[in-house]
Structures are given as C-alpha cells and as structure tokens.
Motif scaffolding. Structure first.
Motif, mmCIF file in Angstrom:
data_model
loop_
_atom_site.group_PDB
_atom_site.id
_atom_site.type_symbol
_atom_site.label_atom_id
_atom_site.label_comp_id
_atom_site.label_asym_id
_atom_site.label_seq_id
_atom_site.Cartn_x
_atom_site.Cartn_y
_atom_site.Cartn_z
ATOM 1 N N SER A 66 50.638 37.308 48.683
ATOM 2 C CA SER A 66 50.230 38.684 48.412
ATOM 3 C C SER A 66 50.072 38.899 46.910
ATOM 4 O O SER A 66 50.836 38.360 46.104
ATOM 5 C CB SER A 66 51.244 39.673 48.982
ATOM 6 O OG SER A 66 51.354 39.504 50.381
ATOM 7 N N GLY A 67 49.058 39.725 46.538
ATOM 8 C CA GLY A 67 48.823 40.044 45.131
ATOM 9 C C GLY A 67 48.064 38.967 44.390
ATOM 10 O O GLY A 67 48.047 38.963 43.161
ATOM 11 N N LEU A 68 47.408 38.070 45.106
ATOM 12 C CA LEU A 68 46.612 37.023 44.459
ATOM 13 C C LEU A 68 45.309 37.638 43.950
ATOM 14 O O LEU A 68 44.514 38.156 44.712
ATOM 15 C CB LEU A 68 46.312 35.900 45.455
ATOM 16 C CG LEU A 68 45.528 34.713 44.904
ATOM 17 C CD1 LEU A 68 46.324 34.008 43.804
ATOM 18 C CD2 LEU A 68 45.204 33.728 46.028
ATOM 19 N N LYS A 69 45.110 37.592 42.638
ATOM 20 C CA LYS A 69 43.935 38.185 42.011
ATOM 21 C C LYS A 69 42.968 37.093 41.562
ATOM 22 O O LYS A 69 43.395 36.033 41.114
ATOM 23 C CB LYS A 69 44.329 39.052 40.811
ATOM 24 C CG LYS A 69 45.196 40.240 41.187
ATOM 25 C CD LYS A 69 45.571 41.052 39.965
ATOM 26 C CE LYS A 69 46.441 42.252 40.343
ATOM 27 N NZ LYS A 69 46.814 43.052 39.150
ATOM 28 N N ASN A 70 41.678 37.428 41.667
ATOM 29 C CA ASN A 70 40.663 36.448 41.294
ATOM 30 C C ASN A 70 39.530 37.163 40.552
ATOM 31 O O ASN A 70 39.154 38.288 40.890
ATOM 32 C CB ASN A 70 40.119 35.745 42.550
ATOM 33 C CG ASN A 70 39.141 34.643 42.192
ATOM 34 O OD1 ASN A 70 39.495 33.677 41.522
ATOM 35 N ND2 ASN A 70 37.902 34.788 42.655
ATOM 36 N N ARG A 71 38.993 36.507 39.536
ATOM 37 C CA ARG A 71 37.872 37.048 38.768
ATOM 38 C C ARG A 71 36.773 35.999 38.750
ATOM 39 O O ARG A 71 37.020 34.828 38.444
ATOM 40 C CB ARG A 71 38.303 37.376 37.341
ATOM 41 C CG ARG A 71 37.207 38.025 36.501
ATOM 42 C CD ARG A 71 37.629 38.134 35.056
ATOM 43 N NE ARG A 71 37.767 36.779 34.476
ATOM 44 C CZ ARG A 71 38.221 36.532 33.253
ATOM 45 N NH1 ARG A 71 38.656 37.541 32.507
ATOM 46 N NH2 ARG A 71 38.307 35.289 32.799
ATOM 47 N N SER A 110 44.803 34.228 39.660
ATOM 48 C CA SER A 110 46.134 34.455 39.064
ATOM 49 C C SER A 110 47.147 33.414 39.539
ATOM 50 O O SER A 110 48.145 33.157 38.870
ATOM 51 C CB SER A 110 46.618 35.865 39.413
ATOM 52 O OG SER A 110 46.684 36.024 40.833
ATOM 53 N N TRP A 166 35.721 41.201 40.796
ATOM 54 C CA TRP A 166 37.172 41.078 40.842
ATOM 55 C C TRP A 166 37.617 41.185 42.301
ATOM 56 O O TRP A 166 37.045 41.960 43.075
ATOM 57 C CB TRP A 166 37.850 42.194 40.038
ATOM 58 C CG TRP A 166 37.637 42.096 38.543
ATOM 59 C CD1 TRP A 166 38.465 41.514 37.640
ATOM 60 C CD2 TRP A 166 36.533 42.615 37.825
ATOM 61 N NE1 TRP A 166 37.950 41.617 36.372
ATOM 62 C CE2 TRP A 166 36.737 42.297 36.460
ATOM 63 C CE3 TRP A 166 35.357 43.296 38.163
ATOM 64 C CZ2 TRP A 166 35.866 42.652 35.454
ATOM 65 C CZ3 TRP A 166 34.480 43.642 37.167
ATOM 66 C CH2 TRP A 166 34.737 43.315 35.834
ATOM 67 N N SER A 167 38.648 40.416 42.645
ATOM 68 C CA SER A 167 39.172 40.483 44.017
ATOM 69 C C SER A 167 40.703 40.457 43.990
ATOM 70 O O SER A 167 41.312 39.880 43.078
ATOM 71 C CB SER A 167 38.631 39.319 44.861
ATOM 72 O OG SER A 167 39.029 38.073 44.303
ATOM 73 N N ASN A 168 41.273 41.094 44.964
ATOM 74 C CA ASN A 168 42.733 41.124 45.114
ATOM 75 C C ASN A 168 43.037 40.841 46.585
ATOM 76 O O ASN A 168 42.747 41.650 47.458
ATOM 77 C CB ASN A 168 43.270 42.497 44.704
ATOM 78 C CG ASN A 168 44.773 42.495 44.543
ATOM 79 O OD1 ASN A 168 45.472 41.647 45.114
ATOM 80 N ND2 ASN A 168 45.275 43.467 43.805
ATOM 81 N N ASN A 169 43.600 39.663 46.856
ATOM 82 C CA ASN A 169 43.792 39.208 48.226
ATOM 83 C C ASN A 169 45.290 39.084 48.559
ATOM 84 O O ASN A 169 46.112 38.787 47.696
ATOM 85 C CB ASN A 169 43.120 37.850 48.441
ATOM 86 C CG ASN A 169 41.617 37.908 48.169
ATOM 87 O OD1 ASN A 169 40.925 38.719 48.753
ATOM 88 N ND2 ASN A 169 41.154 37.046 47.267
ATOM 89 N N ALA A 170 45.615 39.293 49.812
ATOM 90 C CA ALA A 170 46.995 39.120 50.306
ATOM 91 C C ALA A 170 46.934 38.264 51.569
ATOM 92 O O ALA A 170 46.255 38.619 52.523
ATOM 93 C CB ALA A 170 47.641 40.468 50.594
#
Length: 438
Positions: A90-95, A295, A72-76
């Motif tokens: 900001s708050g871009l989530k990736n699985r 996301s 899981w990753s959470n990038n801004a």
C-alpha cells in the motif's frame, strides 16, 4: 428685359446656395479607393489568398510533431501466498515521463504538392484581378453618382430660370390687369405656374441632397457629410473610337481576366486531384524517451527506476487501392468544374461584346443628341424671350408665353439628360476597356 431675368436667376441661385467646399471628381475617386466597402472586402479576399500562397512552399517541408506526457500513480496491493506469507505494498507511488519527436516528410505524392502550390499562386492572382475588377466597377459607380449630382444641379438651375421667367410673367400680367389691359385670369395662371416652378425648385434641392447621400455611401462617409458642392459641369470625351475601345479587350477587360483565371484555377485543381491516384512515399523518423520512477519495488525483480530512449527512421509507402471511388468522384467533379468555368468564360465574353456594342451605340447617339439639343435650347430660349417681349408689348397672349416657356423647359431637360447619358456611356466604355484606373 433679358438682364432682369438673368438678375432674378442669379438671386434665386444665390439664395439656395451656401458656403460649401467643392469636392472634385479626383478627390471623390481617391476617397472611394480608400473607403469603399466593396473595394475593402475585395482587398481582404486578396490578402487571404496571398497569405495562403505565402505558406504554399511549406507543402514541400517535412512535418515535425512533438508529444510529452507525465503521469503520477498511487497503487495499493495486498497479497496472500499459499505458504501463509502476506505482502502489503500500500502507498506505492510511481511517476512516469514520456516524450517523443516524430518527423514525416512526403517525398512523392504524384506531384500533388506542386499542383497545390500552383493552384494557390493562381488563386492569389485571381484575388488581385478581383480587386482590380471591383475597383473599376466602384470608380464607374462613383463617376456616375458624382455627375448625377452635377446633372441635378443643372436641373436646379433650369428650374430657377423657369421661375425667373414665370416671375416676369406674374409682374407683366399683374400690371396689365391693374391697367385693365388683360383679365385677372392671366395673372392668376401666371402665379400658379410660378408656384409650380418654385415647388419643383424646392423638390430639386431635396433630390440633390439624396444624390449626395448616394455618393456618400459609395465613398463610405457619413450621411451628415453632405456640406460640400460638386462641379456643375459634365465634361464628355467625344473622341472615343470603337476600334480603340475593342482593341485587346480580351486582355484588358477585368471581368474576362477574372473568368480566364478561374479556368486556370480549375485546371490546376484537376491536376491536383489526379495526384490522389498515385502512391505516397514518405520518410519517417522518431526519437522516443521514457522514464519511470517508483517509490518502492513491488518485488525483488521489479525495477525502482527505468529509463529508455531511442531513435528510429525509415520509409513508408501508401498505395491507394480502394476508397469507395472517392478519388474518381473528386476528379470528375474537378473536370466538371473546369468545363463550367470554360462555359462561364465564353458567356462572359458574349456579355462583354454585347455591353460594348450597346454602350458604343448609346455613346454615338447621345453625341449626336447633344448637338441637336444644344441648338434646340438656344432656339427655345430665344423664342421665349421674343414671346415674353411680345406679351409685354401687348401683341401676344400669356398662352403663347407659357407654350414657349414649356418648350424651353423640355429642351433644357433633354439637353441635361443627353449630356449625362453621354457621360454614362463614355464611362461604361472605359469600364469595359478596363482603363478607369489609369
């Protein structure tokens, strides 16, 4: 008078005996085969070798491995462009999920896998032979320890007989002293001799208990378990022939069998090491699965969902070119080890031949000594009874009785030792022959 001595002997033996269960030699061997530590350790080694061989066939089977990961990753990300526009993700989530199954099947490795299987099988056989060798050695130790107790019991009976004779000397010397027919020194000396015999009799009981403790260690039972008795006879097989013992000794002696199997294992190790010089041909295959889900899209060209999967297969060849001559080193060491094992086999053969000849010479000597000592005991016992009767009638001195008594004591001791040593020699011949387990 002889009847009184025998009665006294019986009373002495009965006073030192307790109600004990008799442990036969067969029962002792049976306990040893179940409990002996050395045998159990050898069996464990054999089971390990057998377990390795059970998996030897899998050396021909392909290797299949699976891997799976999930992240899981959470990038801004913030961006400003030349036209003055801005972008904030900001708050871009990736699985992301990844999975793969990989297969590798060695098709050819210079026949190394076959040599490995043969070596493991040879090691399994070596383990079985090791157990047999240890069983033979342990049985021989148990037989010797068992009959050592019997020997000590016979010696105890001999001391009891001496005490009975000394007691009779004490009574006769005292009676003569009281009537003025002999000096008090005869009585005192007889009493000293009796006390010395009784001290040895008491000490012999301790020796018997110590001998039982030694047998208990071989049987792996508690030292407290000494409340048993053993047979006090030592049967000796007097009909062994050297030709029968040495016949086919190369194939029946456990130590030679182990040494010969070690040579076979080292030979297969050389064969195994030679496989390192050949190319390795393998079949490879893999199935891969990848999936990612975001996301939101970073831009209009980036996917929000992405999934891929695929299957591939092919062949690979690994050709040994140079590895620091390590393969040559291992092959040379394997050949040296094979030469070492061959020398060890020849040395073991020489030792077995020497042990066999010496054991048979001991066996022949003690067979002859048995007949001589049995005759000597009969003569010494008769001489002691005659000397004691002459002393009773006043026609001899107490010194003559003591000398006759000492001759009897030495003759009985020699007979007991000759019988026990003959049994040890017989057991050693059977151990070298490898038929104690039969």
């Amino acid at each position: 008078m002889t009847g009184r001595i025998l009665t006294g002997l019986f009373i002495l033996l009965a006073s030192g005996a307790q109600a004990q269960q008799v442990l036969t030699l067969e029962q002792a061997i049976d306990l040893g085969l179940k409990n002996n530590y050395d045998i159990r350790l050898a069996r464990t080694d054999a089971e390990i070798a057998a377990n390795d061989f059970d998996y030897a066939n899998f050396a021909f089977a392909p290797r299949l491995n699976g891997t799976a990961t999930k992240t899981w990753s959470n990038n801004a990300t913030k961006q400003e462009f030349g036209n003055g526009s801005k972008r904030d993700t900001s708050g871009l989530k990736n699985r992301q999920v990844q999975a793969a199954i990989n297969l590798n099947w060695t098709l050819f490795d210079g026949l190394k896998m076959f040599a490995t299987r043969q070596r493991l099988q040879a090691i399994e056989i070596l383990g079985e032979l090791g157990v047999k060798s240890q069983v033979e050695n342990s049985i021989a130790d148990i037989i010797n320890a068992y009959y050592n107790i019997a020997q000590q019991k016979q010696q105890l009976r001999a001391f009891a007989e001496q005490m009975s004779i000394s007691d009779e000397r004490v009574k006769l010397s005292d009676a003569k002293f009281q009537t003025g027919l002999a000096p008090k020194t005869d009585y005192l000396q007889a009493k000293v001799d009796y006390n010395a015999q009784r001290a040895m009799w008491l000490r012999q009981q301790t020796v018997i208990e110590q001998s039982k403790a030694a047998l208990n260690q071989l049987l792996a039972i508690a030292d407290e378990s000494t409340n048993y008795d053993v047979m006090d006879t030592i049967p000796v097989n007097l009909s062994l022939a050297f030709g029968d013992v040495i016949a086919d000794i190369q194939n029946t002696n456990p130590q030679l069998q182990v040494a010969r199997q070690n040579v076979e294992v080292s030979r297969l190790t050389v064969k195994e090491r030679k496989g390192d010089f050949y190319p390795v041909l393998s079949f490879n295959s893999a199935y891969n699965f990848n999936q990612s889900r975001a996301s939101a899209a970073v831009n209009q060209f980036s996917p929000v969902f992405n999934q891929s999967r695929g299957f591939n297969y092919g062949f690979s060849a690994t050709v040994p070119i140079f590895n620091g001559l390590n393969a040559h080193r291992e092959l040379k060491n394997a050949k040296l080890n094979m030469a070492y094992q061959q020398l060890s086999l020849e040395n073991q053969q020489s030792q077995v031949d020497l042990l066999l000849k010496n054991a048979f010479k001991d066996y022949e000597y003690y067979k002859t000594a048995l007949n001589l000592e049995e005759e000597s005991v009969e003569l010494a016992r008769e001489n002691t009874m005659v000397a004691l009767e002459r002393f009773r009638e006043g026609v001899s001195t107490t010194l003559e009785v003591k000398e006759a008594q000492q001759s009897l004591e030495l003759a009985v001791t020699r007979l007991i030792q000759a019988r026990y040593n003959a049994k040890i020699a017989e057991t050693e011949l059977r151990r070298l022959k490898g038929d104690l387990l039969k």
